[in-house]
Write a protein that holds these residues in place. Sequence first.
Motif, short mmCIF file in Angstrom:
data_model
loop_
_atom_site.label_atom_id
_atom_site.label_comp_id
_atom_site.label_asym_id
_atom_site.label_seq_id
_atom_site.Cartn_x
_atom_site.Cartn_y
_atom_site.Cartn_z
N ARG A 1 0.85 -1.19 -0.41
CA ARG A 1 -0.12 0.09 -0.59
C ARG A 1 0.72 1.51 0.39
NH1 ARG A 1 -5.78 0.73 3.27
NH2 ARG A 1 -6.40 -1.38 1.34
N SER A 2 1.91 0.97 1.12
CA SER A 2 2.81 2.50 0.89
C SER A 2 3.71 3.08 -0.69
CB SER A 2 3.47 2.77 2.41
OG SER A 2 4.30 1.03 1.90
N LYS A 3 4.12 1.93 -1.38
CA LYS A 3 4.75 2.12 -2.53
C LYS A 3 3.64 2.03 -3.69
CE LYS A 3 8.23 -0.76 -0.92
NZ LYS A 3 9.49 -0.18 -1.45
N ASN A 4 1.86 2.06 -3.62
CA ASN A 4 1.17 2.10 -4.38
C ASN A 4 1.59 1.19 -5.26
OD1 ASN A 4 -1.60 3.10 -5.29
ND2 ASN A 4 0.63 4.56 -6.56
N TYR B 1 -0.89 -1.50 -5.34
CA TYR B 1 -2.31 -2.20 -5.32
C TYR B 1 -2.80 -1.99 -6.96
CZ TYR B 1 -2.42 -5.07 -1.05
OH TYR B 1 -2.77 -5.69 0.26
N LYS C 1 -5.78 -1.51 -9.66
CA LYS C 1 -6.91 -0.01 -8.46
C LYS C 1 -8.02 -0.35 -9.05
CE LYS C 1 -3.58 2.15 -7.30
NZ LYS C 1 -2.87 2.81 -5.60
N GLY D 1 -8.86 3.49 -6.53
CA GLY D 1 -9.05 3.29 -4.98
C GLY D 1 -7.81 1.81 -6.09
N ASP D 2 -7.56 2.06 -4.16
CA ASP D 2 -7.27 0.23 -4.12
C ASP D 2 -8.24 -0.37 -4.32
OD1 ASP D 2 -4.54 0.93 -3.58
OD2 ASP D 2 -4.38 0.57 -1.55
N ASN E 1 2.83 -4.06 -13.26
CA ASN E 1 4.72 -3.31 -12.50
C ASN E 1 5.44 -3.78 -12.74
OD1 ASN E 1 5.67 -1.43 -11.94
ND2 ASN E 1 4.63 -0.41 -10.20
#
Length: 948
Positions: A489-492, A494, A496, A501-502, A519
Amino acid sequence: MAASCDSLLPLVLLLCLSAQAVDRSNFKTCDQSAFCKRQRELKPGQSPYRALLDTLELSNSRLSLQLINDNNKVRLLLELYRLQGNMTRVKINELKPLKPRYEVPDVLLSDPITEALSVVAQDENSLVVSLGGKDQRLILSAQPFRLDIVEGSQVLMSLNSRGLLAFEHLRTRKDTISHKISSTVGSMWDSLKSMFSSKSESEQAPGQENVEQQTDEDGQIKEEDDKPGMWEETFKSHTDSKPNGPTSISLDFSLPGVEHVYGIPEHADTLKLKNTDGSDPYRLYNLDVFQYELHNPMALYGAVPVLISHSTDRTMGIFWLNAAETWVDISSNTAGKTMFGKILDFVQVSSEAPQTDVRWMSESGIIDVFIMLGPKPADVFTQYASLTGTQSFPPLSALAYHQCRWNYNDQEDVKTVDQGFDEHDIPYDFIWLDIEHADGKRYFTWDPSKFPQPKEMLQGLMDKRRKLVAIVDPHIKVDSGYKIHNEIRSKNFYVKNKDGGDYEGWCWPGNAGYPDFTNPEMRTWWASQFAYDQYEGSMENQYIWNDMNEPSVFNGPEVTMHKDALHGVWEHRDVHNLYGLYVQKATADGLIQRSEGVQRPFVLTRAFFAGSQRYGAVWTGDNAAEWGHLKISIPMCLSLGLVGISFCGADVGGFFKHPSAELLVRWYQAGAYQPFFRAHAHIDTPRREPWLFGPENTALIREAIRQRYALLPYWYQLFYNAHRTGQPVMRPLWVEYPDDFATFSIEDEYLIGKDLLVHPVTDEGATGVTAYLPGKGEVWYDVHTFQKHDGDQSLYIPVTMSSIPVFQRGGSIICRKDRVRRSSSCMENDPYTLYVALGSQGSAEGELYIDDFHTFSFEEAKQFVHRRLSFSANTLSSRNLAPDSQFSTASWIEKIVIFGGSQPSSATLKSADGTESALEFEFDSTLAVLTLRKPGVNAAADWTIVLR
């Protein structure tokens, strides 16, 4: 692994299906898939597409021109490439799309090497392009647009001959013209246009810069009326928002002279693909299907969009490089005819030549197709391997026996099962842990009460030279106390949802996020988590299993991810079938990196795509303890082998339900002769370790497993060959006997390599099987009795419960290790026995391959032994095929068994240093079997044995 109803949360309970069969209503038919229905409504006939020959541009390796749809005046760009190795690539994309369309990355090894093209003739409606040697030409007809690939006077394949090319271009919705794409997404696309553009300004095809598409009074492209499902589609309670509208593509291929086509796994169906007229097309869309039906074109866990055609004249392949939901229609003008009808056609010299037509339909992306022109089966395998790579070369232990169930309860349970194998003298290499081993389904962790000391458990296995596989699934529990979730989550990282949003869905841990494996930064991070200082409790004898990676989303449409979820700028609909490949790739990379590039990984995956063979093994998913599922495992694995994925197996005994003792024994006997050999069972089934069905059945299972271990040198050599060449390990008979029409539909027996023919017993209560032994003038030997049989016959074989009908081809030499120990690692330095099966001309040949069995040294340092073994004129010799390698082995040759020969008066061993010694021998005149005892030569040495 499908859902266990009593273990799920209340919301997910609604998704549990009948224990008797799949609930088909959870999965779409073609009529329920809007784009498939639209495409199928197009009927063969006049194509609206016309080639604009005045836009032709020809470089040394690329031909391009524009196509125009005369109904709406939308232009497409056609690109043609001749590729090295007798292949042709055809790409069709919009000439001026509103934004880039998805082109599949990371599947091809690299940009294929092209060869020169030249136009050799042209008139006002066609042009002829030379494709190089063998008088191959491509004939492009302008109106209607059509491509024919011709060799000499023979048409090999035609594209759009039925006029079913369809390309739904990107457009703006009529009733929301004023609504623009959000500024965020729009700016992302603007910044990426140059990145994804297929041509630079200087490379634009003539006329591209000033193309004007025909518009109506409002300035919009003239369109046909919108149809249901174009801009929004609802299935059950799920609505797909389709922000880009209709984007599907289609193209038809005609194969003159062809009646048999294969491939496009994964389906629980026959080896030969069936005619789909009047039924659903074959579907390619990775799905978690609970207890799948047999003989059904429904999508399953994996999708490889490769189709192989075969006739007595030629073998060819079609590789449709598209990762979106895809449907494949197959029709044949001989479908439904009886064998008598076909014979009658032949006698009457029917004017209707056999032909198979194949139509590919995908929801999005572009048309990017590779036509592999063979002409032999081995050529097609080589061609496809040159594009997507070969089967990864597994460590030897991965080819041995694996023991698994959902779930071994705790460390003590693992220890008890491990000891049970020793107590019953049954070898095994891997024990597996399913999802219950982790702390609350938090992957990369261990349940603190059930597995409090995982390293102690792993060390205990290592002391016995055994290993463990633990499951790591790609759904991540949404839990602020869970390190893996917090970092993703902190590294974005997930995936979307459509609103940015996730994306979250329900899976084993409950509410879960789904890492965006498309990714590369995410994949790099994921790989780093397998480091020993990150994955606490792991050790070097622990390997990984990726399940549920279709991806499985219990509360999602068709038990998977919403198509309008976002992977960066791309929708999930564009990348769906790639997701599982990326998960396995990232995991395999992690296992390699944790050893600093030294150790070969082993990773099992359920979902897969073209190119997945580079990263490990697959299995056929959640089968059932039924005789039909045992039977279908053969064509399912054969189909995978034909498209590059050799490392395939089915859950021995069946995942669901409880097998009878007879079924379990027969499944072990079949599984022992398939590439991936693992027993597995559902959490709700009774325990079924091999010794739990009585001493007689234990003995039968033990013998089947021991046969596998004795043949490990042959399996290993075949996987080395598959890694080098792309040739399948487990193969249909027609691959080696391409001119024998009788082999074309056989799917109850198969070849391992070219030298072992296996006909497992797959019928309840069987007292005999009929095996077809191919090859006019060839001979085959029963490996158990050494009895000799002529080829080109159907042989009835009486069977008992101990029977595993296996035959060695005359003319072959197979290396075995007949000293079976508790694991393959314990056998690494043991001696070899050579089984020499003489052909009708009294000769034979084979190979022996040895390395350290687990590292990349064979590749990086050329550390291996590769020998050619040959028997001719009563002389058996071993010759070095790797003179540059300095690898040494402690293994030696302890026995040589020659069948099909005569009794010699003497046997003399000549060593490399020139010394000679007499060998002891025995001859069984009844079976014509000669046994040479204790030659004692090192397996890596040059030597010759002369019989007089």
